[in-house]
Design an enzyme around this catalytic site. Structure first.
Site, short mmCIF file in Angstrom:
data_model
loop_
_atom_site.label_atom_id
_atom_site.label_comp_id
_atom_site.label_asym_id
_atom_site.label_seq_id
_atom_site.Cartn_x
_atom_site.Cartn_y
_atom_site.Cartn_z
N GLU A 42 -19.29 5.27 15.51
CA GLU A 42 -18.04 5.28 16.28
C GLU A 42 -18.19 4.67 17.67
O GLU A 42 -17.48 5.05 18.61
CB GLU A 42 -17.49 6.70 16.37
CG GLU A 42 -17.08 7.26 15.02
CD GLU A 42 -16.58 8.69 15.09
OE1 GLU A 42 -16.68 9.30 16.17
OE2 GLU A 42 -16.12 9.20 14.06
N GLU A 71 -16.50 8.29 7.09
CA GLU A 71 -16.44 9.66 7.62
C GLU A 71 -14.99 10.10 7.55
O GLU A 71 -14.08 9.41 8.00
CB GLU A 71 -16.95 9.75 9.06
CG GLU A 71 -16.93 11.19 9.58
CD GLU A 71 -17.52 11.32 10.97
OE1 GLU A 71 -18.59 10.71 11.22
OE2 GLU A 71 -16.92 12.00 11.82
#
Length: 589
Positions: free
Chosen positions: A113, A189
């Site tokens: 991320e 995710e």
């Protein structure tokens, strides 16, 4: 979790490549704290991967860095200035997995991320190939679809070396550029939702609709098991819960059996059929085949309010009871029946029905009809291997022991973590102090001297927590040793209200002692709310015993001892290795 045809029967297992920094609920240690340090036994991920492989030798393994040790960035909070060093670090983890644990890593990511760097990704591919790891595939960028897909369409070499585009929490949708790359698309995710009945509904909906709406062929849950203190961020948000190692209690939740509806009746290498989509009155269906005569169809009718995930926001939609007719064509036209597995999720007093085998449904001229109600999951399949695994009742739930002590006099390897401690910043390891002939041979030591490349907001103090949040009377006694004479300090604390990424904002009762002989009591970790301060007589490179007693009526009682005289648990936390020079960036706890 992993055993085929038993429970969740997972196909893919993604682990963190520990980077010595806070990554949501704690710190996972790196295999290389420093450039001249390599240890492929630190942390629990190696053990978990081996246990997964024991149960399912075909499970796919994925590694992804969330953070990196500080030496990678040479003082900067950035891993890409020296891409060859970062690539070497990641590849060494993959090589160590094989060399020390006989684990073949199938996929590796970039940086969870956070920004990606095309030069680094290409160099990672080069380093993998040069190390004989051509089979290891690269996932990028474990963040958003658009930036990486956009650049891949304009950089032929980047397009070649990225095998899978992974996005986080895509809300079942993808973007045109990602589809145009022709690469596999994964929700790498997802979920992050309480494992109650609504969480089960979230999981049922996205497992189907990630493919129906977004062509995603893999969906990975964060996280696997809620095995961390419930007071930490995202408590109870694994597929199941096992948060009491002191009692052995665990809870098998609805997401386990929702997973089984897909995983027990498909395998990696199966193909989605093109005839997937939405049902007329809400819900979705997918169909997969192994191209060897088997077919599996998964149907879900999750309502909006019973399938909300923690992110992203879910637009309103309606689902109602309906009859749905399915027509099988081609080689499946001759099927006479399909096995049926069924779940019904509920959020009221009605008990849910989870992963129940029902009578086979007849198929006539390739057609069958189902009566579908709201919040149901059906699996219809030619496979007869499904099973709802049975297991004995887990031990009864128990709170953290009201009296607990640890002198760390164990025979675990010196780099291991101590039981029940959850590092929130810094890394605390068993340490055998052979130079001390007294009571402090076996200790717990904070080993970092350089701030890591952080992923989350990381405290500048090294922190490890133990036990649960309590407003009852509590006494904490620790033997401490400050190793850094000029800047060293230690604190012990009770009634801490924050952990994980927001730990630096924690409130509570903090007793600090400093190497210059002073002390203070604060109501916050930042040390801005000072309740008391003065002289303690504490000195660096000497053992001291600190005792903090906090009573419900608000009185704080402090005891300072210069010799170890009373021990509820011994906590040895140091900021620096003696052999290393320079002041640590992390203050000791």
């Amino acid at each position: 979790m992993f055993k085929p045809n038993f429970g969740a029967s997972l196909h893919i297992f993604k682990v963190e490549i520990g980077g010595d920094a806070q990554t949501t609920d704690g710190t996972e240690p790196s295999h290389m704290h420093y450039p001249d340090d390599q240890n492929y036994f630190r942390g629990y991920e190696w053990w978990l991967m081996k246990e997964a492989k024991k149960r399912n030798p075909n499970i796919k393994l994925v590694g992804l860095p969330w953070a990196f040790p500080g030496w990678i960035g040479n003082g900067k909070n950035w891993p890409y200035d020296f891409p060859d060093v970062t690539a070497y670090y990641v590849v060494s983890w993959i090589i160590g997995a094989k060399q020390y644990h006989d684990l073949d890593i199938d996929y590796v990511g970039i940086w969870n991320e956070r920004a990606f760097d095309a030069t680094y990704i290409k160099l990672l591919r080069y380093t993998l190939d040069k190390s004989g790891l051509e089979r290891v595939r690269i996932i990028a960028s474990d963040n958003l679809w658009q930036p990486i897909a956009f650049q891949m369409l304009r950089d032929a070499e980047l397009l070649r070396v990225v095998d899978v585009i992974g996005a986080h929490y895509p809300g079942t949708l993808t973007v045109e550029d990602a589809v145009s790359t022709g690469k596999k698309l994964w929700s790498s995710e997802d979920y992050s939702t309480f494992n109650d009945e609504i969480g089960g509904g979230c999981w049922a909906r996205i497992l189907n609709q990630n493919y129906v709406n977004g062509n995603m062929t893999s969906t990975i849950s964060w996280n696997l098991v809620a095995s961390y203190y419930e007071q930490l961020p995202f408590g109870l948000e694994g597929l199941m819960t096992a948060k009491e190692p002191w009692s052995g209690n665990y809870i098998v939740s609805s997401p386990i059996w929702i997973t089984a509806h897909t995983t027990q009746f498909t395998q990696p290498g199966w193909f989605y059929l093109k005839t997937v989509g939405h049902l007329e009155k809400g819900g979705s269906y997918v169909a997969l085949t192994d191209r060897m005569g088997n077919i599996t169809i998964i149907i879900e009718t999750m309502s909006h309010d019973h399938s909300v995930c923690i992110r992203p926001p879910l637009p309103k939609f309606n689902v109602s009871a309906q009859n749905a007719t399915f027509k099988l064509d081609g080689s499946f036209n001759d099927l006479k029946s399909l096995q049926v597995w069924y779940s019904k999720l509920c959020t009221n007093a009605t008990k849910p029905t989870l992963f129940t085998k029902k009578a086979a449904i007849p198929v006539k001229d390739g057609s069958f009809t189902l009566e579908l109600n709201v919040d149901e999951v059906y699996t219809l399949t030619t496979l007869k291997t499904g099973q709802k695994g049975s297991y004995p009742n887990p031990p009864e739930s128990q709170p953290f022991p009201r009296k607990y002590k640890d002198d760390f006099n164990v025979r675990n390897p010196p780099f291991s973590e101590a039981p029940y401690f959850a590092d929130q910043s810094g890394v605390f390891e068993y340490f055998t102090n052979t130079s001390d002939p007294g009571d402090h041979v076996f200790t717990l030591r904070q080993v970092l001297t350089q701030r890591p490349i952080t992923w989350a907001t990381d405290s500048y103090q090294a922190i490890s927590v133990i036990g649960d949040y309590s407003w009852s009377n509590v006494t904490i006694t620790c033997d401490v040793y400050i190793e850094t004479p000029d800047t060293g300090s230690v604190f012990i604390a009770a009634r801490i209200d924050q952990g994980g990424s927001p730990a630096y904002l924690a409130k509570g009762i903090f007793l600090w002692v400093f190497a210059d002989g002073t002390y203070k009591v604060t109501a916050d970790l930042l040390g801005k709310i000072i309740l008391r301060k003065g002289l303690s007589g504490v000195r660096a490179r000497h053992w001291h015993t600190l005792t903090l007693r906090v009573e419900v009526r608000g009185r704080v009682i402090l005891y300072f001892y210069h010799l170890s005289c009373f021990l509820k648990f011994q906590l040895f936390q140091l900021a620096a290795k003696i052999k290393r020079r320079g002041n640590p960036v992390l203050d000791p706890l």
